[in-house]
Design an enzyme around this catalytic site. Structure first.
Site, PDB file in Angstrom:
ATOM      1  N   HIS A  41     -11.679  -1.579   6.526  1.00 31.53           N
ATOM      2  CA  HIS A  41     -11.704  -2.814   5.730  1.00 31.53           C
ATOM      3  C   HIS A  41     -12.049  -4.049   6.554  1.00 31.53           C
ATOM      4  O   HIS A  41     -11.559  -5.144   6.291  1.00 31.53           O
ATOM      5  CB  HIS A  41     -10.357  -3.038   5.036  1.00 31.53           C
ATOM      6  N   ASP A  82       0.832  -1.212   0.000  1.00 34.48           N
ATOM      7  CA  ASP A  82       0.000   0.000   0.000  1.00 34.48           C
ATOM      8  C   ASP A  82       0.864   1.257   0.000  1.00 34.48           C
ATOM      9  O   ASP A  82       0.659   2.165   0.806  1.00 34.48           O
ATOM     10  CB  ASP A  82      -0.944   0.004   1.212  1.00 34.48           C
TER      11      ASP A  82
END
Lengths: 444, 444
Positions: free
Chosen positions: A311, A165
């Site tokens: 998430h 990420d």
């Protein structure tokens, strides 16, 4: 599925949220995308966006792809590269291609919305000795270097940096620069990157700025990839990811380095027990020779264990189907990204801490523009460390029994105050013991 | 660009619109997508969605891929196929793969929005004799048949059907069924399809229903493809198109059949004079041996010449850059799609009728759900025939000088009234003469 979800939510504790990680760290403000322009003169065909990928081995030697881009407004130069040590020089050749995609939000009506990539070169270096430092060039690039990993079955230490990420902010740059320093310092060969690279999000030119920014790291060690949502959504459809970095092979695969077999899975392919990916995993895990490679590491993008509010439960279908295989076949460590915070679990199976199960590490704190995910649920028993700060990890397999795992938080002001020590006290360090070889009770 | 556009609009006449094509044909209502379910029992691994692709030739024989799908909830069967004539049987093997994409409009958060394709098989048949009818099977499918084309340099007639923008309505089915009958009747080998296949538009299961519907045609002749916007937009990104039909090779290429070299171009890749595609075209056209293959046919999706109101000027950048090359190197015919109507031009260069230039044929009337494009500008001099009805064409190269082109309009009620003759009087027929060999003034 609903009842499973209820159980799972119960397992991560109450919904009482708290802000921040485990300490009083003062987080810098979120980063903005920075635009890494081409350093060389645009009007040439210099190699840029260099990255390295292992494509197998034969006769005890590694084969590498040196992947790079050249400006497509010029004819593609012949693909050449070379690598050398004090006593040998290996030259490579290859070919180049170019892809076109529609920038997301653009219309096919408008030629300006069609992006044509640079020429993307794959230059093959064959016969590289294991555990050896090579200097190399792509075309006539500056001289770079990498170290090859040990071959499977050797007892040498295997070292990698782990990050995900990442994106292309000032923090991304900090993470990658420091990870590159860690590779250089330790002589580590490899990079484990479970997804989310550029955050181009369908605006293809951002892949080129990312590629130039990331070369400081991607040109320094071979990379084992897993695809993330930012490689799929927004008209990406794996195209840039595969053409530039991971190759067009299957989205799930296994590969070996020294004492480790790594299994790369796809969070954004079907994961249920009736899926091709599951069927492949079920057939592949029993074939892994744990005497040859004592360590079994699995990587995929969306974490199965996550006590962050962000998430939550996105990998639950995958966990329900595949976790039993991980436990049955003694997976040691799982690396994921996706959640923009660091988290490390105890060995855990079905939300229960147990000796004979993998440790899950979420390392989605690479520094992208989407900020840190700094809201957590009450810490469950299975969560040992968590921190919503940017950073990366180092993973060193010492022998068949033990590995070191270190999470290195990016210091604030690293670039503003160059005199500051680049490696402050590590915010998380642990010894990971092998789920088969160092846990007698787990041997079946 | 603005001034070019103004000139171009002037060239297609005033903006006075009129409805309909060249006659009083009564058009049926637009079609709806029909859902072609699997005819066989779902609970098996039968070959479905069969289609054919030539992958080169050697020693005077053709090599084909028989491409097909099997249900991915079962393990992939070994890829096998066979083809036979009265006096020989050729068996083939291959491999299968599967791709995952995010259904457009879906979220990566939700596993239900992730589509995992069936196993997609490529079975290679090597050493097929030219101009020969073969019967064949994929796995244990019903027996199908195809005829191989003549090799380059022979003087045999080469025949193909030409269609585009097909989709999966009742009209799509009519077009493909009739095109298949035309192949069967004439013994033609080939299908030329310049883009827009399924109109799945990012909802991936529609590729499977299309594949089953289209097999009536795609299993009957090898196909030369060019990618259309429906293969790119809406998260498609060429993935289904390449994996299922066209292959993962370059988006622009050249291939030879009997008397013809076909150049396939990409309307949705960069087309300007500084683009890789242009550079390739500029280098490739001079290398074509017009003594070996007297005919030079170019295909791409968005037409350069179009007097329909629909999709006006979308290929203008491509036309400005590439048309001079088409004229310089004597391209005979250009086939495009995109506009949902039929149109045929005189030989034309830069909007001016001239002897030494290609004929442009738009054949985007395959029958998809988006209706016909039945509003036209006043007919320019360069437009000879146009009609907003569904249909397809047949292209028969007779010798180095002459070819027949026929556009066959789908009859209304073809399926409602089975007794109706399937091939009514052709609504457009012409002799195309070779731009080099039959036009003395054009030889340079």
């Amino acid at each position: 599925m609903l009842s499973l979800l209820a159980v799972a939510l119960a397992a991560v504790g109450t919904s009482e949220a708290r802000i921040g990680g485990n300490d009083n760290w003062v987080r810098p403000a979120p980063g903005q995308d920075i635009d890494m322009r081409l350093l060389q003169d645009d009007a040439n065909d210099a190699a840029q966006q260099i990255n390295l990928r292992i494509v197998g081995n034969s006769d005890g030697k590694w084969n590498y792809y040196v992947q790079f881009a050249t400006n497509n407004t010029f004819a593609a130069p012949a693909t050449t590269c070379s690598a050398w040590t004090d006593d040998e020089t290996i030259t490579g050749t290859g070919s180049s291609t170019t892809y076109a995609n529609l920038n997301t939000g653009g219309s096919y009506h408008n030629p300006s919305d069609i992006y044509q990539s640079p020429y993307l070169h794959k230059c093959k270096l064959e016969g590289l000795r294991p555990s050896t430092k090579y200097f190399y060039q792509a075309l006539t690039s500056e001289t770079l270097s990498f170290t090859t990993p040990p071959l499977a079955g050797t007892s040498e230490v295997f070292s990698a940096v782990v990050l995900a990420d990442v994106g292309q902010t000032n923090y991304s740059n900090m993470t990658m620069t420091r990870a590159a320093e860690a590779l250089e310092t330790s002589g580590a060969s490899s990079i484990i990157w479970p997804g989310d690279l550029s955050y181009a999000d369908g605006y293809q030119p951002r892949w080129d700025t990312f590629g130039r920014l990331a070369q400081v790291l991607t040109g320094k060690g071979e990379i084992m990839w897993a695809g993330g949502n930012h490689e799929l959504s927004s008209q990406e459809a794996w195209m840039a990811y595969q053409q530039r970095y991971a190759g067009t092979g299957p989205m799930w695969f296994t590969t070996q380095r020294g004492p480790m077999t790594l299994v790369s899975l796809c969070s954004y392919c079907n994961t249920g027990t009736d899926s091709p990916q599951y069927r492949w995993l079920e057939e592949t895990l029993p074939t892994i020779d744990r005497a040859l490679t004592p360590w079994l590491v699995v990587i995929f993008h969306a974490p199965m264990y996550c006590s962050d509010v962000s998430h939550q439960q996105e990998a639950e279908e995958m966990r329900v189907s595949m976790e039993p295989l991980f436990v049955e076949y003694g997976v040691d460590v799982v690396f994921s990204g996706h959640v923009h915070a660091y988290e490390r679990t105890a060995p855990v199976n079905n939300y229960t801490v147990t000796e004979c199960a993998p440790v899950h590490i979420t390392i989605g704190d690479g520094g992208n523009r989407e900020e840190t995910a700094n809201e957590f649920y009450q810490q469950p028993e299975w969560s040992l460390e968590r921190d919503a700060s940017f950073g990366f990890g180092t993973f060193d397999i010492l022998d068949a029994n033990l590995a070191n795992w270190t999470w290195l938080r990016n210091p604030a002001g690293y670039f503003e105050f160059p005199g500051q020590t680049p490696f402050p006290v590590m915010p998380d360090y642990t010894i990971v013991d092998n789920a088969i070889w160092n846990r007698t009770a787990c041997r079946t």
